[in-house]
Write a protein that holds these residues in place. Structure first.
Motif, PDB file in Angstrom:
ATOM      1  N   GLY A   1       0.812  -1.215   0.000  1.00  0.00           N
ATOM      2  CA  GLY A   1       0.000   0.000   0.000  1.00  0.00           C
ATOM      3  C   GLY A   1       0.839   1.254   0.000  1.00  0.00           C
TER       4      GLY A   1
ATOM      5  N   SER B   1       3.053   4.400   0.734  1.00  0.00           N
ATOM      6  CA  SER B   1       4.115   4.615   1.707  1.00  0.00           C
ATOM      7  C   SER B   1       3.894   5.939   2.425  1.00  0.00           C
ATOM      8  CB  SER B   1       5.455   4.644   0.982  1.00  0.00           C
ATOM      9  OG  SER B   1       5.455   5.720   0.071  1.00  0.00           O
TER      10      SER B   1
ATOM     11  N   GLY C   1      -0.862   6.295   3.412  1.00  0.00           N
ATOM     12  CA  GLY C   1      -0.105   5.250   4.081  1.00  0.00           C
ATOM     13  C   GLY C   1       0.078   5.545   5.572  1.00  0.00           C
TER      14      GLY C   1
ATOM     15  N   HIS D   1       3.313   3.176  -3.843  1.00  0.00           N
ATOM     16  CA  HIS D   1       3.077   2.035  -2.959  1.00  0.00           C
ATOM     17  C   HIS D   1       4.411   1.397  -2.593  1.00  0.00           C
ATOM     18  CE1 HIS D   1      -1.381   1.141  -4.082  1.00  0.00           C
ATOM     19  NE2 HIS D   1      -1.195   2.375  -3.673  1.00  0.00           N
TER      20      HIS D   1
ATOM     21  N   ALA E   1       4.468  -0.564   5.410  1.00  0.00           N
ATOM     22  CA  ALA E   1       4.546   0.624   4.562  1.00  0.00           C
ATOM     23  C   ALA E   1       5.623   1.574   5.058  1.00  0.00           C
ATOM     24  CB  ALA E   1       3.192   1.336   4.523  1.00  0.00           C
TER      25      ALA E   1
END
Lengths: 308, 249, 565, 308
Positions: free
Chosen positions: C294, C296, C352, C532, C548
Motif C-alpha cells: 500500500g 508509503s 499510508g 506504494h 509501509a
C-alpha cells in the motif's frame, strides 16, 4: 571508391531524414498520448481481415481500421482522429517513437558534430602552438594534455549543469554540456596534431620559407595546415560517432538531454531498467538508428587514405 | 683564378672562430656526451667567389652552412655579412626537390618570397618554360625541380647562394647543365657561392677555392689546383684518392 | 562448517540460559520457524559506517538497525509504539517524566551484561557535542537536551525539558550502546572514530538480532546470529532464526531486481512500483512472494519558491497555485509513473500514514477549464498563440527543477510540464544532480519551482516540525522566516507548536488535521502522489510481514525463517 | 647501442617517474577544483532530513573543514596524500587509500582479465580474418558493428542473458563484466591484428617461407605475429587505459566491487577525498599502462629508441 560513395549516401540520407523530421514525423515529439503508454509498433497493412487488397495502406488503432492519409496538413502521413499511427510504438508517456527518433536524431547528430568541431578546433590550435613554437609552450601544453587525459570529465559535467541557467531549454543545455565535453577533449587530437606539426615543420620547404623570411602565419597556412587537414578529417570521422555514443552514456547517468526533448541516448536510457528490454523491445529502436550512422563513420575511416 | 681575389678584395661574408657543440641532453631527454660539430672555423667570402667545403660526412659541413644560413645559432664565433637582409643568403638543400611543397604550383613556389610579377622572368632565367608555371611541383623532373628551387632563391635577390650538395642527386648530364647555369648566373648577377661536397669531383671543376674540413676544423685551404697538386693534410690526400671523377688537372 | 558454528551457538545459548535464570526475554507471537539457513538482502549502496552515532545514510542505518536494538520501538505495521529493551514505561501526568523499566539479565552480543548504565551512557554519547551526531537534534526539546538518570540497575528516568507529545517515539532507532566498549573513546572525545567498516568483528557489540561477522569491501557485509538476542518465539526458541544475514551491495534498483530474479538475493527490500510487473512474472514462474504493502509515507510534491524576492510574483497568488494544482493530472502520474501502484495526493499526509492522514481533505476532479477560469479571474490572459500572459502582458514561463537521479520524479516533471502547457505556461524541466538541487532549494533559493519528495521517516507529525514551521530550515517554499509572512503560515506555526506539547492524541489529531487543511487550501506545494511499497521475497521466506514504513521487510528480520516447503 | 641501452632505460624510467609526479600534482589539483565547482557538499544531503537541524549540519561541515577555502583544503589533502592516506573519506570516515586499495585491485583484475580475454580471442580471430577473404570481411563488419553498441547497453543485455540462461551469476562475479569489456575492446584488436597480418602476409620473406613448405601454424608464430607485434603492443598499452575508464560504468551495472561503484557514489555524495583519490589512482593506472607498453616495445625490439 564505390564503398565511400555508399557510405556518404547512407549518411546523407540519414541526415536528410533527420533534417526533415518535422515533415516526416506524424506527431510532435513531445505530444503525450497518455492512454497509449508502451504501445507496440503498428504494422502497416494492405490486406484487411477478409483478405481484400487496399491500395491505400492502413493501420489498426484500437481495433479499427484507419487508412494512412498521405501529404495532408503538411505531414508526410497521418491518420484521422481518434486513430493513432505509431509505426515504432510509444514510450512510457505514449509519445510516438517514430517521431521522437527523427527529432532526436537532430540532437544526437548535432551534438556529435558540434562536439567534434570544438574538439578539433581546440586540438588544432593548441596542438599546432605546441608543435610549431616548441619550447616551454610545448612542454606546458603537453603536460596539460596529460592531465586532461587523466581527468574524467564527468565531474565537470556535474558542475556545468548546475551552473547553467535553469530557464535554458533542454536542447540548448545539452548542447552546452556537450560543447564542454568537446572542448575538454582537446588533448588527444592535440597530441596527434602536434606530432604532425613537429614533423611538418622539419620539412625542407619550411626551412626554405624561413630562409626567405616568410612569416609564421604564412608558413603555417601554406605548408603545415594542409598536412593537418587530412588528419583532422580522419579524427572527425572517429570523434563524431564517439560523441554520439557519449550522449548515450550521459543519458544513462541522467546528464543527457532533459525532458521532453528527444535524443537517441535519452530514448535508450529506460532500457537500463530491469526487464524493460525484454518487455518493451521497441524502446531499443534508436539503437538501430545509431547503428548505421556509427558504422558509416567507422567505414569512412577505414576507407580514407591516411589511417589515423 | 687568383685574380678574383684582386678584383674584389672586400669580403661580403666574414666568418670567424665559429664553434658549435651538440648535446641532446636536457631535463627531459637523455643523450650521449656532447659532440663538437664546429671547432673554430674562420673564412672570408668575396663577391663573385665560389668557395667549396669538402670533407667526409659528419665533418661539420652541414652544421656550418646551417649556421651561415641562420637556421642554427653557433655557440660562439662571429658571422658578419655585408648585406643587412639575411634573405640575401639563400640555401639550396641537398635534394632541392624536397624544398618545394609538393602541393603547390611552380607559380606559387616561385612567388612565395613575394615576387609575384617577376615569376616569368625568374623562370626563364633558370631555363624553365614560362608556360609551366601553372603546373604542380610534382609534375616536374628532378633537374627541373632544382631549377625551380634556384628560381625561388633568386626571387630573394641573393648575394650568396649556398649549395649544400644540391647537385649530388642529379644525373651527371643534368649536373653539368646546372653547373653551367650557376656559372652563368654568377656572371650576370655577381653571386657568391658556398659549395658543400663530400668529394672533390664537382668542387674541383666549379670552385675558386676549396677548404677541406674535418672534425669541425678547416684543415687545409687553397685554390683547387694547388690543393690537388700539393695536398698537405692526410684527409685531403684521402679525399683525392677516392675522388670518383678523377682530378681536374 | 555452518553446522558446527550452529551447534556452538546453540550450546552457548543453552549454557547461557542455564546461568541466567533471571533473563526476561520478549516472546514473539509470529509464526514459529526453525533455526537454520541464511538470508541475503541487497543494499542500494555500501554502508558507510557501523557507528550508530554518526551514520546518516540509509544503507548504514539498514545494517546498524539489525545489529542494535532500541528501548521502545515502533511496530512498522500498526505504526504504534511497543516495548523493546524497555519492557514497560510510565509517563508523569505533565508528560515530562518517563520512567523506563528495562528487561533484566540481557546481554550484548559479546556477552557483556546490559543495564541502566548503558542507557544513561548512550544518551550522553548521542548528546555529546563533539561527536556531532545527526540524531542529537532528536533529543533536544525546546532548545534543551533531555536528561537520563539511573534509578536502579534496571530503571531509568528520562526527563524532558518541556512537554513533548509521543516522546517515546524518539527512542525508536536510538540504539543502546555498550558502555564497556565505548566509554574510553567517549572520554577521549573520539566517539566519531569508532566502529568503522574496517573495525574487527569482535570490537563491535550490540543488542540487535545479528552481529558483525565479515565485511568484504565493495561487495558484501555478513552478519551472524547474536546468540544473546533477547527475543524468543512461542516454543521458547531464541530468535533470530537465520544463522546469517548477508547484505550484498547492489548499485541500482534495476540491478537489485535483476539479481533477485537471478536468485542471488532472497528479499527485495522495497523497489519502485514500476518494477511490479517484472516481479509479478517471477511470482508466476518461481512462486516468489510479491507484495504491495500500500501507499508509503513518502509524498512527492511540486513546490513553488515563495521567497518574497522572487519576481515575477505569479507564485505568490493563491489562484495561480490552485490553477496549477487543478491542471495536474495526478491519475496519469499514478498510472504512467507508478504503473498504477501509487496513490494520488491532494494533502500533505499520505494515505499510508494510518493514524494521521486527514480523510476530509477535498479531492477535486482535475479540470483544465476550471484551472483556466481561476487564472482568468486572477487577471491572466491568453494571446492568439495560446500563451498565458499575466496582467502586465509578460508570458508565464518558469522552470521546474528535479533530481536527475530519480527517474520517477523526472517523469512526474514531464507530465506536469505537459499539463501546464495546456494552460499556456511555458515550463522548462531542469534535472539537476541531487545535491545541486538541495543546495538551490535550501541554500541559495535560486529556483522557480521544484519537484521533490519527503516523508521517509516516522509517521508522527513531530518528525516534520522543521518542514511546517515557518521558521524551519526545511520550510521548502520559504524557509527560515523570522515572522510568518502570511496569516495561514502563522496559524500553522501555532497549531504545530500546540500539537507538539499536547498530550492527548485526539487533540493532536484535530490540530494536525487543521494544518493539513490549511496547506491544502493555500497550496504552497502541489501534492502529486505517493508510491506504494512494493517488496518481494523468495517463496521459502517465512514470517514475511512487509510494512509501509521503513525498513519495510527487515523490521522483523529476527522473525524471518526458511520455510521447508 | 645495446651496451648503453640499460643506462638509457634507467634514465628514461627516472624521467617518466618525474613526469608522473608532476602529472599527479596537476591531476589532483584540477580534480579538486572541478569537484568544488558543483554546488553543495557531502553534508547537503543531511539538510533534507527534517530531523537534523541546520546548526548540526553547519557543525559537521566545520568539523570536516569544509568551511575552509579551497586552497587550504587542497593543501590539507596534499599533506595527507603524502602520508599515504589520500585524505579521509567524509562518508566512510576512513582513509581514502584504505577504501580505494582493495577496489583498485578488483578493477585492475577485471581490466586485465578483459584485456587477456580480448587478446586471446581477438588475435587469432584477426589472423583468421586476414587469411580468409569472405569470413574476414564478415568478421570485420561484425567487429565494427560491435563497436557501435555502447558498453552500457551491452552490460544490460549481458545481465539479461545471465538471468535468462543462468550461465553466469548476474552480479558480483568476474565473468560477466570481463566478457562485456572484452567484447567491447575485441573489435579493435581484431581490426588491428587483421591489418598488421595483412601487411606482412604478402611480404616477400613469407612468400619465400611458404614456398619452402613451412607449415602455416609455424609461419604464424615464427614470422607473422612477431612482425605484427609492435603496433599491437602499443595498442595494448593504450587499451588498458581505455578499459579502465570503460570498466567504471560496467562495474556499476554488473555489480563488480571495483572502483566504479565507489566512485560513482562518491561523485554523487561529493566525497572529495575518495573522488580525487580514485582519479589519482586511475591516472597512475593509465601511466602504468603506457609505460608497460613502451617497455615491452623496447624489450621486444631494442632498436626502437624510447622517446617521450
Amino acid at each position: 571508391m564505390t564503398r565511400l560513395w555508399l557510405v556518404a549516401l547512407t549518411l546523407a540520407a540519414i541526415h536528410l531524414a533527420v533534417a526533415l523530421a518535422g515533415f516526416i514525423s506524424p506527431y510532435d515529439p513531445a505530444e503525450q498520448h497518455r492512454d497509449y503508454p508502451f504501445e507496440p509498433p503498428m504494422a502497416v497493412h494492405f490486406f484487411d481481415s477478409g483478405g481484400n487488397f487496399h491500395l491505400r495502406p492502413f493501420v489498426f488503432s484500437a481495433g479499427r481500421m484507419y487508412p494512412l492519409q498521405v501529404l495532408v496538413n503538411g505531414k508526410l502521413f497521418q491518420v484521422e482522429e481518434p486513430g493513432h499511427v505509431f509505426l515504432l510504438g510509444t514510450d512510457a508517456f505514449g509519445r510516438d517513437q517514430f517521431s521522437r527518433i527523427l527529432h532526436g536524431g537532430r540532437v544526437s547528430l548535432g551534438a556529435g558534430l558540434l562536439a567534434t568541431l570544438l574538439t578539433l578546433l581546440a586540438g588544432l590550435i593548441l596542438g599546432s602552438v605546441a608543435g610549431f613554437y616548441g619550447g616551454w609552450r610545448d612542454t606546458v601544453l603537453m603536460r596539460l594534455a596529460e592531465v586532461f587525459l587523466a581527468l574524467p570529465w564527468l565531474y565537470l559535467l556535474l558542475g556545468v549543469r548546475a551552473f547553467l541557467p535553469l530557464s535554458l531549454d533542454p536542447v540548448r543545455t545539452f548542447l552546452l554540456t556537450i560543447a564542454v565535453i568537446g572542448v575538454v577533449g582537446w588533448a588527444r587530437p592535440a597530441r596527434l596534431f602536434r606530432g604532425i606539426v613537429l614533423s611538418a615543420k622539419e620539412r625542407e620547404y619550411v626551412y626554405a620559407a624561413r630562409g626567405f623570411g616568410a612569416s609564421s602565419l604564412h608558413i603555417f597556412s601554406w605548408h603545415i595546415l594542409p598536412d593537418l587537414r587530412s588528419a583532422a578529417l580522419t579524427q572527425a570521422t572517429l570523434l563524431i560517432p564517439q560523441y554520439i555514443l557519449a550522449e548515450v552514456t550521459l543519458s544513462f547517468l541522467g546528464l543527457g538531454v532533459g525532458e521532453p526533448a528527444p535524443s537517441w541516448g535519452g530514448m535508450l536510457a529506460p532500457l537500463r531498467e530491469a526487464g524493460m528490454l525484454t518487455s518493451h523491445w521497441w524502446l531499443a529502436m534508436p539503437a538501430f538508428a545509431l547503428l548505421p550512422v556509427v558504422m558509416c563513420y567507422y567505414a569512412a575511416i577505414s576507407t580514407s587514405p591516411s589511417d589515423r | 683564378m687568383t685574380g678574383d681575389f684582386v678584383t674584389s678584395p672586400e669580403p661580403i661574408l666574414r666568418v670567424s672562430n665559429l664553434t658549435k657543440t651538440y648535446s641532446k641532453r636536457s631535463w627531459f631527454s637523455p643523450g650521449g656526451p656532447p659532440k663538437a660539430a664546429l671547432n673554430g672555423i674562420s673564412f672570408n667570402l668575396s663577391e663573385r667567389e665560389t668557395l667549396a667545403f669538402v670533407g667526409p660526412s659528419g665533418a661539420g659541413k652541414s652544421t656550418l652552412v646551417r649556421c651561415i644560413a641562420g637556421r642554427e645559432r653557433p655557440d660562439s664565433g662571429d658571422i658578419w655579412f655585408a648585406g643587412e637582409d639575411r634573405r640575401a643568403i639563400q640555401l639550396i638543400p641537398q635534394d632541392p626537390g624536397t624544398s618545394l611543397n609538393p602541393r603547390l604550383t611552380a607559380l606559387q613556389v616561385v612567388s612565395e618570397p613575394g615576387a609575384g610579377r617577376r615569376v616569368p622572368e625568374l623562370l626563364s632565367m633558370v631555363g624553365l618554360p614560362v608556360e609551366s608555371s601553372g603546373a604542380k611541383v610534382t609534375a616536374f623532373s628532378g633537374g627541373q625541380r632544382s631549377r625551380l628551387a634556384l628560381a625561388r632563391a633568386l626571387a630573394c635577390d641573393p648575394r650568396i647562394l649556398i649549395l649544400d650538395e644540391s647537385l649530388a642527386s642529379l644525373d651527371l648530364p643534368v649536373q653539368a647543365q646546372m653547373v653551367n647555369l650557376l656559372l652563368d648566373l654568377q656572371d650576370r648577377l655577381g653571386l657568391a657561392y658556398i659549395l658543400i661536397a663530400h668529394d672533390l669531383g664537382i668542387a674541383g671543376h666549379f670552385a675558386d677555392r676549396i677548404a677541406v674540413i674535418d672534425e669541425g676544423r678547416i684543415v687545409e685551404e687553397g685554390p683547387p689546383v694547388e690543393l690537388f697538386q700539393r695536398p698537405q693534410h692526410p684527409r685531403t690526400r684521402s679525399l683525392i684518392a677516392c675522388a670518383p671523377g678523377g682530378i681536374p688537372c | 562448517m555452518r553446522v558446527k558454528s550452529g551447534v556452538l551457538c546453540a550450546l552457548s545459548g543453552a549454557l547461557f540460559v542455564a546461568l541466567c535464570p533471571g533473563e526476561e526475554l520478549l516472546v514473539s507471537h509470529s509464526a514459529k520457524g526453525r533455526r537454520d539457513g541464511r538470508l541475503t538482502v541487497a543494499l542500494r549502496a555500501e554502508p558507510k559506517t557501523l557507528n550508530p552515532l554518526i551514520a546518516m545514510d540509509l544503507p548504514s542505518r539498514d545494517v546498524i538497525g539489525r545489529m542494535h536494538a532500541d528501548l521502545i520501538s515502533i511496530h512498522r505495521q500498526t505504526q504504534l509504539t511497543q516495548p523493546a529493551l524497555a519492557k514497560s514505561w510510565t509517563v508523569s501526568p505533565d508528560g515530562r517524566r518517563y520512567t523506563l523499566h528495562l528487561r533484566r539479565g540481557l546481554r550484548f552480543s559479546d556477552g557483556h551484561a546490559f543495564d541502566a548504565d548503558d542507557v544513561v551512557f548512550t544518551l550522553e554519547a548521542f548528546l555529546d557535542e563533539k561527536t556531532h551526531s545527526p540524531q542529537r537534534d532528536l533529543l533536544i526539546v525546546d532548545g534543551h537536551p533531555l536528561t537520563a538518570r539511573k534509578l536502579d540497575a534496571y530503571t531509568v528516568l528520562i526527563e524532558l525539558p518541556a512537554p513533548y507529545a509521543a516522546a517515546e517515539r524518539i527512542f525508536d532507532g536510538l540504539p543502546m550502546l555498550p558502555r564497556h566498549i565505548l566509554e574510553k573513546p567517549f572520554r577521549e572525545g573520539k566517539l566519531a572514530e569508532v566502529w568503522r567498516l574496517n573495525t574487527p568483528a569482535d570490537g563491535i557489540a550490540g543488542l540487535g538480532p545479528f552481529r558483525l561477522k565479515q565485511y568484504q569491501p565493495g561487495e558484501r557485509l555478513v552478519l551472524e546470529r547474536n546468540p544473546y538476542y533477547w527475543q524468543e518465539d512461542g516454543s521458547r526458541q531464541r530468535l533470530p532464526y537465520f544463522d546469517e544475514l548477508t547484505f550484498l551491495f547492489v548499485g541500482s534498483e534495476d540491478a537489485q531486481v535483476t539479481r533477485f530474479a537471478a536468485g542471488e538475493t532472497d528479499i527485495l527490500n522495497r523497489v519502485s512500483p514500476r518494477m511490479f510487473p517484472q516481479l509479478a512474472a517471477g511470482q508466476a514462474s518461481r512462486g516468489d512472494i510479491v507484495s504491495d504493502a500500500g501507499p508509503s509515507l513518502e509524498y512527492n510534491f511540486l513546490v513553488f519558491n515563495l521567497s518574497p524576492a522572487v519576481k515575477p510574483t505569479w507564485f505568490q497568488q493563491t489562484a495561480f497555485r490552485k490553477a496549477v494544482s487543478m491542471a495536474v493530472d495526478r491519475d496519469s502520474i499514478v498510472r504512467l509513473v507508478y504503473g498504477g501502484r501509487g496513490a494520488p495526493m491532494w494533502g500533505n499526509v499520505s494515505a499510508g500514514n494510518r493514524q494521521w492522514s486527514n480523510s476530509n481533505i477535498p479531492i477535486p476532479v482535475r479540470s483544465l477549464s476550471q484551472a483556466r477560469d481561476l487564472l482568468a479571474s486572477a487577471g491572466f490572459t491568453w494571446d492568439s498563440g495560446k500563451t498565458l500572459r499575466d496582467r502586465t502582458g509578460k508570458p508565464v514561463e518558469f522552470s521546474i527543477i528535479v533530481a536527475s537521479s530519480n527517474t520517477e520524479r523526472v517523469q512526474m516533471a514531464t507530465i506536469v510540464q505537459y499539463d501546464l502547457k495546456q494552460l499556456g505556461m511555458k515550463v522548462q524541466v531542469a534535472s539537476l544532480e541531487f545535491r545541486s538541487l538541495v543546495d538551490r532549494v535550501l541554500n541559495t533559493r535560486q529556483f522557480d519551482a521544484a519537484i521533490m519528495g519527503l516523508g521517509g521517516g516516522d509517521a508522527d507529525p513531530n518528525s516534520e516540525m522543521n518542514v511546517w514551521l515557518s521558521s524551519g530550515g526545511m520550510h521548502v517554499w520559504n524557509p527560515g522566516q523570522k515572522q510568518p509572512s502570511t496569516p495561514w503560515e502563522g496559524e500553522i506555526d501555532r497549531l504545530m507548536r500546540a500539537q507538539m506539547s499536547a498530550i492527548r492524541i485526539k487533540e493532536r489529531k484535530q490540530q494536525w488535521d487543521r494544518v493539513q487543511q490549511l496547506i491544502a487550501e493555500n497550496v504552497p506545494m502541489v501534492f502529486l502522489a505517493s508510491p506504494h511499497v512494493v517488496v518481494a521475497a523468495r517463496k521459502w521466506v517465512g514470517g514475511f510481514a512487509p510494512a509501509a514504513m521503513a525498513d519495510y521487510t527487515l523490521w522483523n528480520v529476527e522473525e524471518l525463517f526458511h520455510r521447508d516447503n | 647501442m645495446r651496451a648503453g641501452g640499460d643506462s638509457v632505460l634507467i634514465r628514461y624510467l627516472a624521467r617518466r617517474a618525474l613526469h608522473a609526479v608532476l602529472l599527479l600534482f596537476g591531476v589532483s589539483a584540477l580534480s579538486f577544483a572541478l569537484v568544488d565547482l558543483a554546488p553543495g557538499d557531502y553534508f547537503t544531503d543531511a539538510r533534507l532530513n527534517p530531523r537534523i537541524s541546520s546548526e548540526t549540519v553547519a557543525g559537521l561541515r566545520g568539523e570536516y573543514g569544509l568551511d575552509r577555502p579551497l586552497p587550504v583544503r587542497y593543501l590539507r589533502w596534499l599533506r595527507s596524500a603524502m602520508a599515504g592516506d589520500l585524505g579521509v573519506s567524509l562518508a566512510y570516515n576512513l582513509p581514502a587509500s584504505a577504501l580505494l586499495a582493495p577496489r583498485a585491485g578488483n578493477t585492475l583484475l577485471l581490466a586485465s582479465s578483459a584485456l587477456a580475454l580480448a587478446w586471446l580471442a581477438g588475435v587469432p580471430l584477426g589472423w583468421w580474418a586476414a587469411t580468409r577473404k569472405w569470413p574476414g570481411r564478415i568478421l570485420s563488419f561484425a567487429a565494427s558493428a560491435a563497436l557501435t553498441i555502447p558498453e552500457l547497453l551491452m552490460a544490460v543485455m549481458a545481465s539479461i542473458v545471465a538471468v535468462r540462461t543462468g550461465w553466469f551469476p548476474a552480479g558480483g562475479h568476474l565473468a560477466l563484466p570481463a566478457l562485456v569489456l572484452a567484447a567491447g575492446s575485441m573489435p579493435v584488436v581484431i581490426r588491428h591484428t587483421r591489418a598488421a597480418v595483412l601487411e606482412v602476409v604478402d611480404s616477400p620473406f613469407l612468400v619465400a617461407a611458404r614456398a619452402h613448405g613451412i607449415s602455416e601454424g609455424r609461419l604464424v608464430f615464427r614470422y607473422v605475429l612477431p612482425a605484427a607485434a609492435n603496433p599491437l603492443i602499443s595498442l595494448a598499452g593504450l587499451s588498458l587505459g581505455t578499459l579502465l575508464s570503460a570498466s567504471l560504468l560496467v562495474e556499476v551495472i554488473l555489480g563488480w566491487p571495483g572502483l566504479g561503484p565507489l566512485l560513482l557514489e562518491a561523485v554523487y555524495a561529493r566525497d572529495v577525498p575518495v573522488i580525487v583519490g580514485s582519479i589519482v589512482i586511475s591516472a597512475v593506472f593509465l601511466m602504468l599502462g603506457s609505460l608497460v607498453a613502451d617497455v615491452a616495445l623496447y624489450a621486444c625490439d631494442p632498436r626502437i629508441r624510447v622517446e617521450a
